[in-house]
Scaffold this active site. Structure first.
Site, PDB file in Angstrom:
ATOM      1  N   PRO A  10       0.789  -1.233   0.000  1.00 13.13           N
ATOM      2  CA  PRO A  10       0.000   0.000   0.000  1.00 13.13           C
ATOM      3  C   PRO A  10       0.824   1.287   0.000  1.00 13.13           C
ATOM      4  CG  PRO A  10      -0.151  -1.121   2.120  1.00 13.13           C
ATOM      5  CD  PRO A  10       0.490  -2.075   1.171  1.00 13.13           C
ATOM      6  N   ASN A  11       0.342   2.220  -0.789  1.00 12.99           N
ATOM      7  CA  ASN A  11       0.902   3.583  -0.879  1.00 12.99           C
ATOM      8  C   ASN A  11       2.225   3.681  -1.624  1.00 12.99           C
ATOM      9  OD1 ASN A  11      -1.250   4.867   0.679  1.00 12.99           O
ATOM     10  ND2 ASN A  11      -0.411   3.722   2.406  1.00 12.99           N
ATOM     11  N   ARG A  18       3.916  11.260  -1.789  1.00 12.16           N
ATOM     12  CA  ARG A  18       3.914  11.062  -0.334  1.00 12.16           C
ATOM     13  C   ARG A  18       5.284  11.378   0.274  1.00 12.16           C
ATOM     14  NH1 ARG A  18       4.679   4.602   1.024  1.00 12.16           N
ATOM     15  NH2 ARG A  18       3.989   5.305   3.074  1.00 12.16           N
ATOM     16  N   TYR A  23      10.702   9.341   1.222  1.00 12.12           N
ATOM     17  CA  TYR A  23      10.701   8.391   0.103  1.00 12.12           C
ATOM     18  C   TYR A  23      11.270   8.934  -1.212  1.00 12.12           C
ATOM     19  CZ  TYR A  23       7.716   5.861   3.339  1.00 12.12           C
ATOM     20  OH  TYR A  23       7.228   5.207   4.450  1.00 12.12           O
ATOM     21  N   ASN A  74       8.110  -5.395  -1.063  1.00 18.00           N
ATOM     22  CA  ASN A  74       8.035  -4.286  -0.112  1.00 18.00           C
ATOM     23  C   ASN A  74       6.589  -4.286   0.380  1.00 18.00           C
ATOM     24  OD1 ASN A  74       7.857  -1.968   1.348  1.00 18.00           O
ATOM     25  ND2 ASN A  74       8.820  -0.643  -0.185  1.00 18.00           N
ATOM     26  N   ALA A  77       3.252  -0.875   4.825  1.00 21.68           N
ATOM     27  CA  ALA A  77       2.752  -0.908   6.208  1.00 21.68           C
ATOM     28  C   ALA A  77       2.434  -2.329   6.682  1.00 21.68           C
ATOM     29  CB  ALA A  77       1.521  -0.026   6.345  1.00 21.68           C
ATOM     30  N   HIS A  80       4.600  -4.533   9.141  1.00 25.25           N
ATOM     31  CA  HIS A  80       4.650  -4.414  10.593  1.00 25.25           C
ATOM     32  C   HIS A  80       3.572  -5.191  11.339  1.00 25.25           C
ATOM     33  CE1 HIS A  80       7.536  -1.468   9.354  1.00 25.25           C
ATOM     34  NE2 HIS A  80       6.611  -0.714   8.786  1.00 25.25           N
ATOM     35  N   ASP A  87       2.241 -15.527   6.235  1.00 24.98           N
ATOM     36  CA  ASP A  87       1.816 -16.901   5.941  1.00 24.98           C
ATOM     37  C   ASP A  87       1.826 -17.197   4.441  1.00 24.98           C
ATOM     38  OD1 ASP A  87       1.522 -17.484   8.607  1.00 24.98           O
ATOM     39  OD2 ASP A  87      -0.660 -17.317   8.639  1.00 24.98           O
ATOM     40  N   GLU A  98      12.946  -8.991   1.377  1.00 27.00           N
ATOM     41  CA  GLU A  98      12.124  -7.842   1.766  1.00 27.00           C
ATOM     42  C   GLU A  98      12.918  -6.555   1.567  1.00 27.00           C
ATOM     43  OE1 GLU A  98       9.524  -8.204   5.216  1.00 27.00           O
ATOM     44  OE2 GLU A  98      10.499  -6.429   6.028  1.00 27.00           O
ATOM     45  N   HIS A 100      12.797  -2.202   1.831  1.00 25.80           N
ATOM     46  CA  HIS A 100      12.161  -0.952   2.251  1.00 25.80           C
ATOM     47  C   HIS A 100      12.985   0.204   1.733  1.00 25.80           C
ATOM     48  CE1 HIS A 100       9.387  -3.076   4.775  1.00 25.80           C
ATOM     49  NE2 HIS A 100      10.405  -3.815   5.202  1.00 25.80           N
ATOM     50  N   SER A 102      12.945   3.278   2.887  1.00 28.91           N
ATOM     51  CA  SER A 102      13.471   4.034   4.025  1.00 28.91           C
ATOM     52  C   SER A 102      14.154   3.091   5.016  1.00 28.91           C
ATOM     53  CB  SER A 102      12.330   4.781   4.722  1.00 28.91           C
ATOM     54  OG  SER A 102      11.425   3.853   5.301  1.00 28.91           O
ATOM     55  N   ARG A 107      13.279   5.109  12.121  1.00 28.84           N
ATOM     56  CA  ARG A 107      11.989   5.808  12.150  1.00 28.84           C
ATOM     57  C   ARG A 107      11.199   5.444  13.420  1.00 28.84           C
ATOM     58  NH1 ARG A 107       9.126   5.111   6.575  1.00 28.84           N
ATOM     59  NH2 ARG A 107       7.918   6.857   7.437  1.00 28.84           N
ATOM     60  N   ARG A 111       7.783   0.883  13.364  1.00 28.01           N
ATOM     61  CA  ARG A 111       8.324   0.415  12.071  1.00 28.01           C
ATOM     62  C   ARG A 111       9.556  -0.472  12.254  1.00 28.01           C
ATOM     63  NH1 ARG A 111       5.494   3.623   8.275  1.00 28.01           N
ATOM     64  NH2 ARG A 111       5.024   5.671   9.115  1.00 28.01           N
TER      65      ARG A 111
HETATM   66  C1  DQA Z   1       8.177   1.272   3.666  1.00 28.08           C
HETATM   67  C2  DQA Z   1       8.301   1.489   5.189  1.00 28.08           C
HETATM   68  C3  DQA Z   1       6.986   1.205   5.891  1.00 28.08           C
HETATM   69  O1  DQA Z   1       7.119   1.433   7.284  1.00 28.08           O
HETATM   70  C4  DQA Z   1       5.905   2.124   5.358  1.00 28.08           C
HETATM   71  O2  DQA Z   1       4.657   1.792   5.944  1.00 28.08           O
HETATM   72  C5  DQA Z   1       5.812   2.154   3.874  1.00 28.08           C
HETATM   73  C6  DQA Z   1       7.044   2.070   3.083  1.00 28.08           C
HETATM   74  C7  DQA Z   1       9.467   1.652   2.924  1.00 28.08           C
HETATM   75  O3  DQA Z   1       9.586   1.270   1.763  1.00 28.08           O
HETATM   76  O4  DQA Z   1      10.316   2.362   3.466  1.00 28.08           O
HETATM   77  O5  DQA Z   1       4.740   2.339   3.296  1.00 28.08           O
HETATM   78  O6  DQA Z   1       7.939  -0.115   3.434  1.00 28.08           O
END
Ligand code: DQA
Length: 143
Positions: A10-11, A18, A23, A74, A77, A80, A87, A98, A100, A102, A107, A111
């Site tokens: 998401p996002n 954002r 980011y 990635n 959110a 977390h 699963d 995985e 990320h 950031s 942070r 997170r």
């Molecule tokens: C993220 C870090 C997560 O904590 C956050 O919710 C994101 C992006 C990152 O790519 O740094 O949406 O996964």
């Protein structure tokens, strides 16, 4: 040729809009272009997916079974708190990394913990787009 699925949660589609201080200014299309170039350099085939919903992310992970050799994810959110994503990664049992953008450890406290990384062979964070390229490279080199 190895096939790698790059899954974004998401996002991630809001990159460039954002929290630019966290980011960066580049948008999701730029990330997709960067990932495709990294895959070409690593000599692997890549497909990108993004979803804002947990169920769809779970379905995307499930669809990798039998169709891909590895996953770069990635979970955003969901990292977390999503036992469902954890699963699903365990279920398909493909080598997953995985990523990320950031540094989640520098942070907010919430997170710092990843529930999904337990189903991954490794985690890369804090390196921006480069993290995706390094993850693809690592999967490409995996025996
Ligand atoms: C993220 C870090 C997560 O904590 C956050 O919710 C994101 C992006 C990152 O790519 O740094 O949406 O996964």
């Amino acid at each position: 040729m190895k096939k790698i699925a790059v899954l974004n949660g998401p996002n991630i589609n809001m990159l460039g809009i954002r929290e630019k201080d966290v980011y960066g200014r580049q948008d999701y299309a730029a990330l997709c272009a960067y990932v495709k170039e990294a895959a070409a350099k690593a000599g692997v085939a890549v497909e990108l997916f993004q979803s804002n919903s947990e169920g769809e992310l779970v379905s995307l992970i499930q669809k990798t079974y039998g169709n891909y050799d590895g996953i770069v994810i990635n979970p955003a959110a969901y990292t977390h708190y999503s036992i469902a994503v954890l699963d699903a990664l365990k279920a398909v049992a493909l080598p997953a990394i995985e990523v990320h953008l950031s540094n989640i450890h520098s942070r907010e406290e919430f997170r710092h913990r990843s529930v999904t990384a337990a189903a991954c062979i490794g985690q890369i964070c804090g390196l921006g787009f480069k993290g995706y390229a390094l993850a693809i490279e690592a999967l490409a080199e995996l025996e």
